[in-house]
Design a protein around this motif. Structure first.
Motif, mmCIF file in Angstrom:
data_model
loop_
_atom_site.group_PDB
_atom_site.id
_atom_site.type_symbol
_atom_site.label_atom_id
_atom_site.label_comp_id
_atom_site.label_asym_id
_atom_site.label_seq_id
_atom_site.Cartn_x
_atom_site.Cartn_y
_atom_site.Cartn_z
ATOM 1 N N THR A 127 -12.704 -7.525 -5.616
ATOM 2 C CA THR A 127 -13.019 -6.229 -6.268
ATOM 3 C C THR A 127 -12.229 -5.364 -4.861
ATOM 4 O O THR A 127 -11.503 -4.477 -5.327
ATOM 5 C CB THR A 127 -14.560 -5.725 -6.357
ATOM 6 N N ALA A 128 -12.626 -5.394 -3.610
ATOM 7 C CA ALA A 128 -12.098 -4.465 -2.891
ATOM 8 C C ALA A 128 -10.501 -4.825 -2.753
ATOM 9 O O ALA A 128 -9.968 -3.749 -2.431
ATOM 10 C CB ALA A 128 -12.718 -4.842 -1.337
ATOM 11 N N GLU A 129 -9.969 -5.900 -3.024
ATOM 12 C CA GLU A 129 -8.528 -6.253 -3.034
ATOM 13 C C GLU A 129 -7.972 -5.464 -4.459
ATOM 14 O O GLU A 129 -6.715 -5.669 -4.444
ATOM 15 C CB GLU A 129 -8.110 -7.591 -2.886
ATOM 16 N N GLY A 130 -8.885 -5.196 -5.333
ATOM 17 C CA GLY A 130 -8.217 -4.760 -6.612
ATOM 18 C C GLY A 130 -7.786 -5.704 -7.532
ATOM 19 O O GLY A 130 -7.005 -5.540 -8.542
ATOM 20 N N LEU A 131 -8.200 -6.988 -7.289
ATOM 21 C CA LEU A 131 -7.913 -8.042 -8.205
ATOM 22 C C LEU A 131 -8.940 -8.339 -9.454
ATOM 23 O O LEU A 131 -8.706 -8.975 -10.393
ATOM 24 C CB LEU A 131 -7.788 -9.497 -7.318
ATOM 25 N N VAL A 132 -10.185 -7.746 -9.158
ATOM 26 C CA VAL A 132 -11.348 -7.967 -10.126
ATOM 27 C C VAL A 132 -11.980 -6.517 -10.238
ATOM 28 O O VAL A 132 -11.722 -5.775 -9.212
ATOM 29 C CB VAL A 132 -12.287 -8.955 -9.510
ATOM 30 N N GLU A 133 -12.564 -6.178 -11.277
ATOM 31 C CA GLU A 133 -13.135 -4.836 -11.547
ATOM 32 C C GLU A 133 -14.321 -4.985 -12.390
ATOM 33 O O GLU A 133 -14.257 -6.022 -13.049
ATOM 34 C CB GLU A 133 -12.103 -3.681 -12.081
ATOM 35 N N PRO A 134 -15.254 -4.026 -12.290
ATOM 36 C CA PRO A 134 -16.557 -3.943 -13.066
ATOM 37 C C PRO A 134 -16.045 -3.835 -14.592
ATOM 38 O O PRO A 134 -15.098 -3.086 -14.835
ATOM 39 C CB PRO A 134 -17.126 -2.998 -12.697
ATOM 40 N N ASP A 135 -16.719 -4.507 -15.331
ATOM 41 C CA ASP A 135 -16.444 -4.440 -16.986
ATOM 42 C C ASP A 135 -17.364 -3.534 -17.522
ATOM 43 O O ASP A 135 -17.218 -2.572 -18.193
ATOM 44 C CB ASP A 135 -16.041 -5.686 -17.562
ATOM 45 N N ARG A 136 -18.823 -4.125 -17.651
ATOM 46 C CA ARG A 136 -19.739 -3.447 -18.152
ATOM 47 C C ARG A 136 -20.923 -4.044 -17.640
ATOM 48 O O ARG A 136 -21.096 -5.055 -16.795
ATOM 49 C CB ARG A 136 -19.817 -3.651 -19.594
ATOM 50 N N GLU A 137 -22.183 -3.307 -17.979
ATOM 51 C CA GLU A 137 -23.703 -3.897 -17.625
ATOM 52 C C GLU A 137 -24.352 -4.038 -18.834
ATOM 53 O O GLU A 137 -23.998 -3.336 -19.850
ATOM 54 C CB GLU A 137 -24.372 -2.941 -16.838
ATOM 55 N N GLU A 138 -25.093 -5.169 -19.064
ATOM 56 C CA GLU A 138 -26.069 -5.480 -20.177
ATOM 57 C C GLU A 138 -27.233 -5.815 -19.736
ATOM 58 O O GLU A 138 -27.453 -6.438 -18.806
ATOM 59 C CB GLU A 138 -25.401 -6.531 -21.182
ATOM 60 N N LEU A 139 -28.315 -5.314 -20.421
ATOM 61 C CA LEU A 139 -29.689 -5.676 -20.162
ATOM 62 C C LEU A 139 -30.072 -6.943 -20.756
ATOM 63 O O LEU A 139 -29.715 -7.167 -22.116
ATOM 64 C CB LEU A 139 -30.516 -4.615 -20.545
ATOM 65 N N HIS A 140 -30.427 -7.973 -20.275
ATOM 66 C CA HIS A 140 -30.851 -9.536 -21.035
ATOM 67 C C HIS A 140 -31.866 -9.719 -20.247
ATOM 68 O O HIS A 140 -32.147 -9.979 -19.114
ATOM 69 C CB HIS A 140 -29.734 -10.410 -20.581
ATOM 70 N N ALA A 141 -33.153 -10.127 -21.301
ATOM 71 C CA ALA A 141 -34.312 -10.516 -20.620
ATOM 72 C C ALA A 141 -34.925 -9.933 -19.484
ATOM 73 O O ALA A 141 -35.426 -10.173 -18.410
ATOM 74 C CB ALA A 141 -34.353 -11.885 -20.309
ATOM 75 N N GLY A 142 -34.674 -8.373 -19.552
ATOM 76 C CA GLY A 142 -35.327 -7.479 -18.396
ATOM 77 C C GLY A 142 -34.491 -7.475 -17.240
ATOM 78 O O GLY A 142 -34.934 -6.595 -16.293
#
Length: 106
Positions: free
Chosen positions: A52-67
């Motif tokens: 992520t710091a190198e810009g090769l991956v980024e956050p997509d989304r967050e989902e709530l699953h089983a709390g």
């Protein structure tokens, strides 16, 4: 760009077809590597943080699953480029090694 570590290359490969959350990434890495690479939680998130710091991956989304919150990650265009370059580097190395093995000692 420097070559990717084996875990980093497999994490990028795991994200190449779809965004995934941490557990999903770890499972996909096991499948892709035929069980040769097993990522512990600390290792996985360390790799994700670096990518992520190198810009090769980024956050997509967050989902709530089983709390619990699942954070999904996706590969970036730069990540695809890095993975493509790593695949080419490994293929070139494999060709060189196979060629050397084909040489019979005198």
């Amino acid at each position: 760009m420097a070559s990717l570590t084996e875990p980093a290359a497999f994490v990028l490969a795991a994200l190449a077809d779809a965004p995934r959350h941490g557990w999903g990434i770890a499972e996909e890495v096991q499948v892709l590597s035929a069980g040769r690479v097993a990522l512990r939680v600390g290792t996985l998130y360390g790799v994700l943080d670096r990518l992520t710091a190198e810009g090769l991956v980024e956050p997509d989304r967050e989902e709530l699953h089983a709390g619990r919150t699942r954070r999904y990650h996706r590969i970036t265009a730069a990540g695809r480029g890095a993975l493509t370059a790593e695949a080419a580097r490994q293929e070139a190395n494999a060709r060189a090694l196979r060629a050397r093995l084909a040489v019979r000692p005198a």
